[in-house]
Design a protein around this motif. Structure first.
Motif, short mmCIF file in Angstrom:
data_model
loop_
_atom_site.label_atom_id
_atom_site.label_comp_id
_atom_site.label_asym_id
_atom_site.label_seq_id
_atom_site.Cartn_x
_atom_site.Cartn_y
_atom_site.Cartn_z
N ASP A 6 0.88 -1.28 0.07
CA ASP A 6 -0.03 0.01 -0.12
C ASP A 6 1.02 1.40 0.13
O ASP A 6 1.22 2.07 0.90
CB ASP A 6 -0.68 -0.07 1.19
N THR A 26 -1.49 -1.23 -3.97
CA THR A 26 -2.40 -0.31 -4.22
C THR A 26 -2.14 1.22 -3.89
O THR A 26 -1.07 1.24 -2.92
CB THR A 26 -3.60 -0.57 -2.95
N THR A 27 -2.46 2.04 -4.53
CA THR A 27 -2.16 3.36 -4.44
C THR A 27 -3.69 4.36 -4.07
O THR A 27 -4.67 3.69 -4.34
CB THR A 27 -1.71 4.20 -5.70
N ASN A 28 -3.26 5.55 -3.60
CA ASN A 28 -4.49 6.50 -3.41
C ASN A 28 -4.01 7.78 -3.65
O ASN A 28 -2.87 8.25 -3.65
CB ASN A 28 -5.55 6.35 -2.14
N LEU A 31 -1.49 8.84 -1.02
CA LEU A 31 -0.15 8.19 -0.98
C LEU A 31 0.60 8.94 -2.20
O LEU A 31 1.90 9.01 -2.07
CB LEU A 31 -0.32 6.69 -1.33
N LYS A 83 -9.68 2.02 -8.90
CA LYS A 83 -10.33 2.20 -7.57
C LYS A 83 -11.46 3.14 -7.60
O LYS A 83 -11.03 4.45 -8.07
CB LYS A 83 -9.22 2.74 -6.64
N SER A 127 -12.36 -3.06 -0.90
CA SER A 127 -11.38 -2.80 0.20
C SER A 127 -12.09 -1.95 1.34
O SER A 127 -12.32 -1.05 1.36
CB SER A 127 -10.38 -1.39 -0.31
N PHE A 129 -11.68 -0.73 5.11
CA PHE A 129 -10.66 0.21 5.61
C PHE A 129 -10.92 -0.18 7.28
O PHE A 129 -11.35 0.64 7.80
CB PHE A 129 -10.86 1.46 5.36
N ARG A 132 -9.13 2.61 9.89
CA ARG A 132 -9.68 3.60 10.18
C ARG A 132 -11.20 3.36 11.02
O ARG A 132 -11.54 4.36 11.77
CB ARG A 132 -10.42 4.42 8.73
N ALA A 163 -7.91 -3.63 3.83
CA ALA A 163 -7.02 -2.27 3.60
C ALA A 163 -6.97 -1.61 5.06
O ALA A 163 -7.62 -1.75 6.09
CB ALA A 163 -7.66 -1.51 2.51
N SER A 164 -6.05 -0.27 4.83
CA SER A 164 -6.06 0.44 6.11
C SER A 164 -5.44 -0.48 7.52
O SER A 164 -5.70 -0.26 8.38
CB SER A 164 -7.22 1.13 6.32
N ARG A 166 -2.61 -0.99 10.02
CA ARG A 166 -1.57 -0.28 10.62
C ARG A 166 -0.50 -1.14 11.35
O ARG A 166 0.45 -0.54 11.84
CB ARG A 166 -2.43 0.49 11.94
N THR A 183 -3.35 -5.38 1.73
CA THR A 183 -2.51 -4.55 1.33
C THR A 183 -1.90 -3.83 2.45
O THR A 183 -2.57 -3.29 3.25
CB THR A 183 -3.44 -3.53 0.46
C1 E4P Z 1 -6.26 1.09 0.38
O1 E4P Z 1 -6.38 0.69 -0.66
C2 E4P Z 1 -5.87 2.54 1.02
O2 E4P Z 1 -4.90 2.85 -0.04
C3 E4P Z 1 -5.19 2.43 2.25
O3 E4P Z 1 -5.18 1.12 2.97
C4 E4P Z 1 -5.68 3.28 3.23
O4 E4P Z 1 -5.00 3.22 4.41
P1 E4P Z 1 -5.05 4.41 5.50
O5 E4P Z 1 -6.29 4.45 6.33
O6 E4P Z 1 -3.91 4.13 6.33
O7 E4P Z 1 -4.89 5.88 4.73
#
Ligand code: E4P
Length: 214
Positions: A6, A26-28, A31, A83, A127, A129, A132, A163-164, A166, A183
């Motif tokens: 990620d 995975t990007t956003n 990132l 995405k 995905s 999260f 979060r 996803a997300s 930690r 991810t």
């Molecule tokens: C998933 O595809 C997201 O890019 C990512 O996991 C978001 O994580 P975050 O809550 O740490 O921003």
């Protein structure tokens, strides 16, 4: 279980590939913004070094704009996955794109019914999260369990990307639940490998070897 990384950081992706731990990326927009470079150049470079699925996020909020962006992004390579945020317009876009054979990853999923809707629309991936959710005192991993049950109940082929993430325990819990994919940020990926007792053990073995070496 597949591991995606990620990140939009090229060095991290290259290091992850060297470790054999990058089944996809995975990007956003967040990132990409961290890298402080032209995002289009970063995306092209990621596509040139990764053979597995690479999730690239649209920024339009309307179905038409999302589809337009998705078609352009998917022309970057067969492994491009688009995405799409979990909204009404997003779900309409997923249906259209899925009919066109474009792979989608429905992002910003926070409850199981959103995942069910995404799967019904033909999403390739969803995905949820979890980090979060944990951040706001809601049990993130609980929705992975629910989504897995729902998808199994109806035989959906949509894959779950946890996803997300930690910390390593998130990866452990995802694996125990049999999630398809996690991810993982690069720092957590490295944490998965290490243990202080491993390091101490190596040190002792080497010290003892030195003491008997002729
Ligand atoms: C998933 O595809 C997201 O890019 C990512 O996991 C978001 O994580 P975050 O809550 O740490 O921003």
């Amino acid at each position: 279980m597949k591991f995606f990384i990620d990140t939009a950081n090229i060095e991290e992706i290259k290091k992850g590939i060297e470790m054999g731990l990058v089944d996809g990326v995975t990007t956003n927009p967040t990132l990409l913004a961290k890298e402080k470079k032209d995002p289009n150049l970063i995306i092209k470079e990621i596509m040139s070094i990764v053979s597995g699925p690479v999730s690239l996020e649209v920024i339009s909020k309307d179905t038409e704009g999302m589809c337009r962006e998705a078609r352009a992004l998917s022309s970057l390579g067969e492994n491009a996955v688009i995405k799409i945020p979990m909204t009404e317009d997003g779900i309409k876009a997923v249906r259209i794109l899925s009919n066109e054979g474009i792979k989608t990853n429905v992002t910003l999923v926070f409850q199981p019914l959103q995942a069910l809707i995404a799967a019904k629309a033909g999403a390739t991936y969803v995905s949820p999260f979890i980090g979060r959710l944990d951040d706001i005192s809601s049990r993130g991993m609980g929705i992975i369990e629910d989504i897995t049950t729902i998808f199994n109940n109806y035989g959906f082929e949509t894959e779950i990307i946890v996803a997300s993430i930690r910390n390593p325990l998130h990866v452990l819990d995802a694996a125990l639940l049999g999630a398809d994919i996690a991810t993982i940020p690069f720092n957590v990926l490295k944490q998965l490998i290490t243990h202080p007792l491993t390091d101490m053990g190596i040190e002792k073995f080497l010290k003892d070897w030195e003491s008997i070496k002729k």
